[in-house]
Write a protein that holds these residues in place. Structure first.
Motif, PDB file in Angstrom:
ATOM      1  N   HIS A  19      35.839  41.796  50.783  1.00  0.00           N
ATOM      2  CA  HIS A  19      37.267  41.712  50.492  1.00  0.00           C
ATOM      3  C   HIS A  19      37.664  42.701  49.394  1.00  0.00           C
ATOM      4  CE1 HIS A  19      41.142  39.865  49.484  1.00  0.00           C
ATOM      5  NE2 HIS A  19      41.087  39.405  50.721  1.00  0.00           N
ATOM      6  N   GLU A  20      38.981  42.965  49.300  1.00  0.00           N
ATOM      7  CA  GLU A  20      39.499  43.803  48.210  1.00  0.00           C
ATOM      8  C   GLU A  20      39.023  43.240  46.876  1.00  0.00           C
ATOM      9  OE1 GLU A  20      41.313  46.526  48.499  1.00  0.00           O
ATOM     10  OE2 GLU A  20      41.517  46.425  50.681  1.00  0.00           O
ATOM     11  N   ARG A  21      38.675  44.134  45.946  1.00  0.00           N
ATOM     12  CA  ARG A  21      38.171  43.681  44.645  1.00  0.00           C
ATOM     13  C   ARG A  21      39.326  43.119  43.809  1.00  0.00           C
ATOM     14  NH1 ARG A  21      36.194  48.887  45.854  1.00  0.00           N
ATOM     15  NH2 ARG A  21      33.986  48.795  46.407  1.00  0.00           N
ATOM     16  N   PRO A  22      39.116  41.967  43.172  1.00  0.00           N
ATOM     17  CA  PRO A  22      40.185  41.405  42.342  1.00  0.00           C
ATOM     18  C   PRO A  22      40.333  42.185  41.030  1.00  0.00           C
ATOM     19  CG  PRO A  22      38.247  39.993  42.297  1.00  0.00           C
ATOM     20  CD  PRO A  22      37.933  41.109  43.245  1.00  0.00           C
ATOM     21  N   ILE A  23      41.470  41.984  40.373  1.00  0.00           N
ATOM     22  CA  ILE A  23      41.770  42.730  39.160  1.00  0.00           C
ATOM     23  C   ILE A  23      41.880  41.767  37.986  1.00  0.00           C
ATOM     24  CG2 ILE A  23      43.508  44.189  38.055  1.00  0.00           C
ATOM     25  CD1 ILE A  23      44.353  44.691  41.125  1.00  0.00           C
ATOM     26  N   LEU A  24      41.301  42.147  36.862  1.00  0.00           N
ATOM     27  CA  LEU A  24      41.439  41.353  35.645  1.00  0.00           C
ATOM     28  C   LEU A  24      42.271  42.149  34.656  1.00  0.00           C
ATOM     29  CD1 LEU A  24      40.645  39.113  33.556  1.00  0.00           C
ATOM     30  CD2 LEU A  24      38.641  40.495  33.043  1.00  0.00           C
TER      31      LEU A  24
END
Lengths: 486, 114
Positions: free
Chosen positions: A370-375
Motif C-alpha cells: 500500500h501507499e506509505r503513510p505520512i507522519l
C-alpha cells in the motif's frame, strides 16, 4: 427404259430424301423444344429462387429491430444457405478494434479457412461442435486469408472450383473438404462490418455468379440490421456494466464504517469518494483490545463486483483476525494466507494495517504494497514517510510475502499527525490530464496538520476538488488521518 | 495518454518486447495478446524493455506477474528491463520487485536467462 419407269425412279429417291429431311427437321425441332423446356425449367427455378429470396429477405427483417444479434445472424445465415443451396456457412463480424474478425454464427460444418483443425479433432465428442468451436475462437486478422481479404478490400470472392485453388485449405477429412466457395462482404455506409461465407452446394454443383449476386443482396440487406443489432448489444452491455457497478457500489458502501470510533486524546477522521468506475477502496477501524485500536486502509486492484466481493472477504478476515492480535504483520500474514487461495489470478489487494496503543501512543505499522503513510511531527513540523517493506496481498508465494513483510514502530507524540491514503488521491486528474501528485498532497497535509485530523481531511478535500474541477475520476479516493492531541 | 506501441525483437530463444507509451486498462490488452501469442508458440523467455514506457497501472503490473508465473511453470520467465525511476517506484511500492526480475539494462537480463 420406259418413260414411266424413269419417272418412278426419279420420284422415289426424291420422296425418300424428303422423308429423311423432315425426320431430321423433326429431330432438331424436338431437341430445340427440349432445350427450351429445360431453359424454361431453369428460368422457373430461378424465378422460384428469386421469389424465395425476396420472401426470405422479408423474413430476416420481420422483427429485426428487437431480436438480439446472435439470433439475427443465425437467421441471416439460414436464409443465406437456403438461397445459395450451401451445405455450410459462417458470418464473421469485425471486432470493435476494427482490425480483427470473429465468427459470430456458423451453420453446417463450416471448415476453418484459416488455422488448423488437427488439435483434438479425433477425440472430439462431436466433430461438428468441435469445428464450430474452432472457428468461433480463432480470430482472423484483417487481410489474413480469404475472409481477411474480403474484409480488407470489401469485394466478394467466388471460387467455383475450390479444390485446386491455393488460397483454399485442403483437408483429408471428407466432411471438411471444400469444393466450391463464396464470400461476400457485409457493408454499412461504405464500411465493411463483416464477411458472410458459404461453402459447398448440397447438389454438388459449383457456386456461380448468380449465387454471388443473390448472397451479396442478402448481405447488403442484412448489414443494416446487423449494424443496429450490434449497436444495441453494446448498449445492453453498457447497461449490464452499469448495473454491475451500482451493485458493487452498494456492497462497498455497506462495508465502510458507519461512524468513526471515539478514542481518548486521539482525533480520527476519514473520507472515501467512490469513483465513476468503482475502484475498490476500503478503510476500517477495529477494536483489538481495550488499549489498542486497529486502523486499516486498502485498495483492491480489481474493479466492479469482483473487486467489491474481494474487499468484503478481506474485511471479514481482518475483523476475525484483528481482535487480541497486537502484531499488524501477523494479521496481514493470516489474511494473505486465506486470500491467496481464493483470489483470482492477477488480482491483488494493497493494504496498510496499523495498531495504535491508545495509552502509550505507540503505533505499529505493516504495509502490504500500500501507499506509505505520512507522519507529520507536531513539535518539529517535519515530515516522515513511514516506510516498511511488504508485498501486496494475494499475488506472491506465501513464503515470499511473509519474508518480505516487516513492521515499523513509531512513538507518537502530542501534536503528531499520521495520514494514510490510497493512490486515487495522488493520481487524481484535472481536465488537462495533469496528476495532482504527491507534492501537492503533502503541501495540503502540511498546511493543515497543526489544526488537527479533520482539518487535514477538509483541506485535502478542498484543494483536491479545486484541482480536479469537473473532471470525472476513475479511481476511488480514500484518506485517513489521526492526530494525537496535546 | 499515448497508446502503447510494441515492437518485438527475437534473439535466439529470447523475445524482447520494446514498449513505447502507456499501459493502462485500455492499452494493456494489446500487450496481453502479444504475450499470449508468444506463449501459444511456446516462447517462454521474454524481456520487457520499459525504457520508453511512460506509465503502467498497478493492475497491468499484476497481470504481468501472472504471465511471469506461467512462464516460470514452463521453465521460462518474464523479466523487466530499463524501468524509469517513476515506474520502478510503483513496482517497489507494491513489493513486486520481490516477485519480478528487474534489470537496469537488457544485456544483464539476457545474461540472466543464459
Amino acid at each position: 427404259m420406259t418413260p414411266g419407269l424413269i419417272h418412278a425412279l426419279g420420284v422415289v429417291p426424291l420422296s425418300w430424301g424428303l422423308v429423311v429431311l423432315s425426320l431430321l427437321f423433326l429431330a432438331i425441332l424436338f431437341a430445340r423444344m427440349r432445350q427450351l423446356q429445360r431453359e424454361r425449367d431453369i428460368l422457373l427455378q430461378e424465378k422460384d429462387v428469386i421469389f424465395g429470396f425476396v420472401h426470405d429477405v422479408g423474413e430476416v427483417f420481420v422483427d429485426a429491430d428487437h431480436i438480439d444479434l446472435d439470433h439475427l445472424l443465425k437467421r441471416v445465415l439460414f436464409y443465406a444457405q437456403r438461397t445459395t443451396h450451401a451445405g455450410a456457412g459462417a458470418i464473421y463480424l469485425l471486432e470493435p478494434d476494427g482490425e480483427s474478425l470473429r465468427a459470430r454464427a456458423a451453420a453446417g460444418i463450416f471448415p476453418p479457412l484459416v488455422g488448423e483443425v488437427e488439435s483434438g479433432l479425433e477425440h472430439a465428442l462431436s466433430k461438428s461442435q468441435h469445428v464450430e468451436t474452432l472457428i468461433k475462437t480463432r480470430v482472423v486478422s484483417k487481410g489474413e486469408g480469404l475472409i481477411g481479404a474480403v474484409a480488407d478490400f470489401g469485394a466478394p470472392i467466388l471460387i467455383e472450383d475450390a479444390e485446386p485453388d491455393p488460397r483454399v485449405p485442403h483437408y483429408d477429412e471428407d466432411f471438411l473438404k471444400i469444393k466450391t466457395l463464396l464470400l461476400v462482404p457485409m457493408r454499412f455506409h461504405q464500411k465493411t462490418i463483416g464477411v458472410m461465407c458459404v461453402v459447398n452446394r448440397v447438389d454438388g454443383k459449383p457456386f456461380i455468379l448468380s449465387d454471388l449476386n443473390l448472397l451479396q443482396s442478402l448481405a447488403d440487406q442484412a448489414s443494416v440490421s446487423v449494424h443496429y443489432a450490434g449497436f444495441r448489444e453494446t448498449l445492453d452491455e453498457k447497461k449490464r456494466i452499469d448495473h454491475d457497478l451500482s451493485v458493487a457500489r452498494r456492497i462497498q458502501t455497506a462495508l465502510l464504517p458507519k461512524e468513526i470510533p471515539r478514542v481518548d486524546s486521539v482525533e480520527l477522521a476519514a473520507f472515501n469518494y467512490p469513483a465513476l468506475e468503482i475502484g475498490g477502496d476500503y478503510y476500517d477501524f477495529v477494536h483489538v483490545d481495550d488499549t489498542h485500536l486497529g486502523i486499516a486502509i486498502a485498495d483492491v486492484s480489481g474493479k466492479g463486483i469482483g473487486g467489491a466481493i474481494m474487499m468484503s472477504v478481506c474485511r471479514s478476515i481482518l475483523r476475525a483476525q484483528a481482535p487480541g492480535n497486537l502484531s499488524p504483520a501477523q494479521v496481514l500474514k493470516s489474511l494473505n494466507r486465506v486470500v491467496c487461495q481464493d483470489i483470482t489470478e492477477d488480482m491483488f489487494v494493497c493494504m496498510l494495517y496499523m495498531i495504535l496503543n491508545t495509552s502509550t501512543r505507540e503505533l505499529v505499522v505493516a504495509r502490504a504494497g500500500h501507499e506509505r503513510p505520512i507522519l507529520s511531527s507536531g513539535e518539529r513540523g517535519d515530515f516522515t514517510i513511514i516506510n516498511s517493506p511488504g508485498i501486496a496481498i494475494g499475488i506472491s508465494e506465501i513464503e515470499t510475502f511473509e519474508s518480505a513483510l516487516e513492521e515499523a514502530t513509531l512513538q507518537l507524540r502530542p501534536g503528531d499527525v499520521v495520514v494514510a491514503y490510497t493512490d486515487g488521491i495522488t493520481e487524481a486528474m484535472n481536465a488537462q490530464n495533469e496528476e495532482w501528485g504527491i507534492e501537492n498532497f503533502l503541501d495540503a497535509v502540511r498546511v493543515a496538520a497543526e489544526e488537527g485530523a479533520n482539518s487535514v481531511l477538509n483541506n485535502v478535500r478542498q484543494r483536491l476538488t479545486r484541482f480536479v474541477g469537473n473532471r470525472a475520476q476513475y479511481d476511488d479516493m480514500t484518506l485517513l488521518a489521526l492526530r494525537v492531541m496535546r | 495518454m499515448r497508446e502503447c506501441v510494441i515492437t518485438r525483437e527475437q534473439k535466439d530463444h529470447l523475445d524482447i518486447l520494446h514498449l513505447d507509451g502507456s499501459l493502462d486498462a485500455y492499452s494493456f490488452p494489446k500487450l496481453e495478446s502479444a504475450l499470449n501469442e508468444l506463449r501459444e508458440t511456446k516462447r517462454h523467455h521474454v524481456i520487457l524493455d520499459c525504457a520508453s514506457l511512460d506509465y503502467i497501472s498497478s493492475a497491468a503490473l499484476g497481470a504481468l506477474i501472472g504471465f511471469a508465473r506461467r512462464s516460470r511453470e514452463q521453465k521460462g520467465d518474464l523479466k523487466l528491463a530499463r524501468l524509469s525511476p517513476k515506474i520502478f517506484n510503483i513496482v517497489e511500492l507494491l513489493g513486486f520487485h520481490k516477485i519480478l526480475d528487474i534489470f537496469s539494462d537488457i544485456d544483464q537480463a539476457i545474461r540472466k536467462f543464459a
